[in-house]
Design a protein around this motif. Structure first.
Motif, PDB file in Angstrom:
ATOM      1  N   ILE A   9      -0.687 -43.157 -23.721  1.00 37.39           N
ATOM      2  CA  ILE A   9      -2.043 -43.596 -24.483  1.00 37.39           C
ATOM      3  C   ILE A   9      -2.207 -43.110 -26.066  1.00 37.39           C
ATOM      4  O   ILE A   9      -2.541 -43.994 -26.784  1.00 37.39           O
ATOM      5  N   GLU A  10      -1.971 -41.939 -26.143  1.00 35.87           N
ATOM      6  CA  GLU A  10      -2.007 -41.299 -27.336  1.00 35.87           C
ATOM      7  C   GLU A  10      -0.960 -41.884 -28.230  1.00 35.87           C
ATOM      8  O   GLU A  10      -1.313 -42.501 -29.388  1.00 35.87           O
ATOM      9  N   LEU A  11       0.426 -42.317 -27.711  1.00 36.97           N
ATOM     10  CA  LEU A  11       1.341 -42.856 -28.540  1.00 36.97           C
ATOM     11  C   LEU A  11       0.864 -44.305 -28.931  1.00 36.97           C
ATOM     12  O   LEU A  11       0.900 -44.774 -29.973  1.00 36.97           O
ATOM     13  N   ALA A  12       0.317 -45.130 -27.942  1.00 37.25           N
ATOM     14  CA  ALA A  12      -0.011 -46.282 -28.024  1.00 37.25           C
ATOM     15  C   ALA A  12      -1.202 -46.518 -28.982  1.00 37.25           C
ATOM     16  O   ALA A  12      -1.043 -47.428 -29.963  1.00 37.25           O
ATOM     17  N   ARG A  13      -2.058 -45.464 -28.990  1.00 33.10           N
ATOM     18  CA  ARG A  13      -3.231 -45.815 -30.094  1.00 33.10           C
ATOM     19  C   ARG A  13      -2.687 -45.572 -31.397  1.00 33.10           C
ATOM     20  O   ARG A  13      -2.904 -45.873 -32.346  1.00 33.10           O
ATOM     21  N   GLU A  14      -1.425 -44.561 -31.474  1.00 34.17           N
ATOM     22  CA  GLU A  14      -1.149 -43.912 -32.954  1.00 34.17           C
ATOM     23  C   GLU A  14      -0.445 -45.070 -33.384  1.00 34.17           C
ATOM     24  O   GLU A  14      -0.280 -45.289 -34.592  1.00 34.17           O
ATOM     25  N   TYR A  15       0.526 -45.960 -32.657  1.00 34.78           N
ATOM     26  CA  TYR A  15       1.065 -46.921 -33.256  1.00 34.78           C
ATOM     27  C   TYR A  15       0.372 -48.431 -33.141  1.00 34.78           C
ATOM     28  O   TYR A  15       0.984 -49.450 -33.518  1.00 34.78           O
ATOM     29  N   GLY A  16      -0.918 -48.166 -32.744  1.00 29.25           N
ATOM     30  CA  GLY A  16      -1.649 -49.450 -32.697  1.00 29.25           C
ATOM     31  C   GLY A  16      -0.971 -50.420 -31.591  1.00 29.25           C
ATOM     32  O   GLY A  16      -1.152 -51.711 -31.969  1.00 29.25           O
ATOM     33  N   ILE A  17      -0.536 -50.115 -30.448  1.00 29.54           N
ATOM     34  CA  ILE A  17      -0.112 -50.919 -29.379  1.00 29.54           C
ATOM     35  C   ILE A  17      -1.253 -51.224 -28.395  1.00 29.54           C
ATOM     36  O   ILE A  17      -1.731 -50.173 -27.603  1.00 29.54           O
ATOM     37  N   GLU A  18      -1.347 -52.445 -28.006  1.00 25.77           N
ATOM     38  CA  GLU A  18      -2.736 -52.513 -26.835  1.00 25.77           C
ATOM     39  C   GLU A  18      -1.797 -52.477 -25.527  1.00 25.77           C
ATOM     40  O   GLU A  18      -0.982 -53.273 -25.266  1.00 25.77           O
ATOM     41  N   LEU A  19      -2.404 -51.655 -24.662  1.00 24.00           N
ATOM     42  CA  LEU A  19      -2.053 -51.616 -23.266  1.00 24.00           C
ATOM     43  C   LEU A  19      -3.200 -51.483 -22.291  1.00 24.00           C
ATOM     44  O   LEU A  19      -3.683 -50.410 -21.691  1.00 24.00           O
ATOM     45  N   PRO A  20      -3.548 -52.648 -22.224  1.00 17.96           N
ATOM     46  CA  PRO A  20      -4.819 -52.849 -21.092  1.00 17.96           C
ATOM     47  C   PRO A  20      -4.880 -52.397 -19.840  1.00 17.96           C
ATOM     48  O   PRO A  20      -5.579 -51.416 -19.366  1.00 17.96           O
ATOM     49  N   ILE A  21      -3.546 -52.502 -19.189  1.00 16.02           N
ATOM     50  CA  ILE A  21      -3.362 -52.029 -17.857  1.00 16.02           C
ATOM     51  C   ILE A  21      -3.387 -50.495 -17.686  1.00 16.02           C
ATOM     52  O   ILE A  21      -3.859 -49.802 -17.061  1.00 16.02           O
ATOM     53  N   SER A  22      -2.447 -49.916 -18.744  1.00 15.89           N
ATOM     54  CA  SER A  22      -2.183 -48.696 -18.824  1.00 15.89           C
ATOM     55  C   SER A  22      -3.737 -47.829 -19.198  1.00 15.89           C
ATOM     56  O   SER A  22      -3.974 -46.569 -18.647  1.00 15.89           O
TER      57      SER A  22
END
Length: 337
Positions: A292-305
């Protein structure tokens, strides 16, 4: 071009997957398995079983085990490391004194290091320069493979010629090993599918049907691909054994630790209680905060995760997030949600 110069292969980690891999490849090479637990080592050497992790499955009598990690890796032509990601750095460091130069050092772990957020192959590069980092991954449920059932895995090394040279040594019977040049993608597929398996487990535990499970797996694969590509993986990798293949096995098998965690969360148990009751590691629990940290840093949406993360951290519960797992307004299939 790298070639196999020694027939010995060391496997570090006496859990289910480390023991299974060691037993399988010992049919055609000198396999030396290292484990911390002296009782497990004695049982493998004397009874050819590892009942704690593999029940009554019979191991290849040619397999030898040891508690001496330096002895295990000495003169090895390749080293496979099958320990939880939280112990990977420590175990590799312990082996360094006798670790031959120029050999493949291959991760069988499916997690990210907490804090540094490093993949296991990045840890190998940092701690063991002059070796060839790689990963062996895919839909590999240990109990099926040790029982002789057909399975496929994928091997990716930084030096592709080394993967091609090592491939025949790892191809044994019905255990088929394919090669892939995408180390990053193969490694991330093994990490990201675990979080989706927790979501599927929650759905299964709450009585969801096959349609819901299929939707979660498919949308979860889209999440894996979005983040995986942002971090350097190749799109095609996530449609292969390291991505879709591993996702299907982990999300549907009763043997899956991460799916088990999700099902127990659906019963209202706390994550601490679930983990304390397990003697094997569910990597999805440990990797979720880092992902989740990486996704937020890269601006990637991961709603299930993100929803799985909220349950793991106690912000919500399985029943609460389950209602929202597929609640996002549907747009184009290529979009998040």
């Amino acid at each position: 071009m790298w070639r196999v110069e020694r027939s010995k292969v060391a496997i570090l980690g006496g859990g289910s997957w480390g023991t299974t891999t060691a037993s399988v490849i010992s049919r055609q090479c000198d396999a030396s398995l290292w484990a911390r637990d002296s009782q497990i080592v004695a049982e493998i050497n004397e009874q050819h079983t590892n009942q704690r992790y593999l029940g009554d499955a019979t191991l290849n009598p040619k397999l030898s085990a040891t508690t001496d990690i330096r002895h295990a890796v000495k003169d090895a032509g390749a080293v496979l490391i099958a320990v939880p990601s939280s112990h990977f750095r420590e175990v590799l460091h312990s082996a360094l004194a006798n670790l031959p130069a120029g050999i493949p050092v291959i991760s069988l772990s499916k997690g990210l290091e907490k804090g540094s957020r490093m993949r296991m192959t990045e840890i190998i590069q940092e701690l063991a320069p002059g070796r060839i980092p790689g990963v062996l991954t895919g839909p590999n449920l240990a109990r099926e493979i040790v029982a002789g059932q057909a399975a496929a895995s994928v091997l990716a090394l930084e030096d592709y010629s080394a993967a091609l040279a090592l491939q025949p040594l790892l191809n044994v019977g019905l255990f088929r090993v394919y090669t892939n040049e995408d180390v990053i993608g193969c490694e991330l597929g093994g990490v990201l599918k675990n979080i989706i398996a927790i979501a599927v487990g929650m759905g299964d535990g709450l009585g969801a049907g096959d349609n819901t499970r299929a939707a979660l797996i498919t949308r979860g694969l889209a999440e894996m691909s979005r983040l995986g590509e942002a971090l350097g993986g190749k799109p095609g990798t996530f449609a292969g054994l390291a991505g879709m293949g591993d996702m299907i096995a982990t999300c549907t098998s009763p043997q899956s630790r991460n799916r088990h965690v999700g099902m127990e969360l659906a019963k209202g148990r706390s994550i601490e209680d679930i983990i304390d009751s397990m003697h094997m590691v569910a990597e999805g629990v440990k990797s979720a905060p880092t992902v989740i940290e990486l996704a937020r840093e890269y601006g990637i949406e991961l709603p299930i995760s993100e929803d799985v993360y909220r349950v793991i951290t106690g912000e919500s519960n399985a029943r609460g997030v389950y209602r929202g797992l597929l609640r996002v307004i549907a747009g184009a299939e290529s979009e998040p949600g």
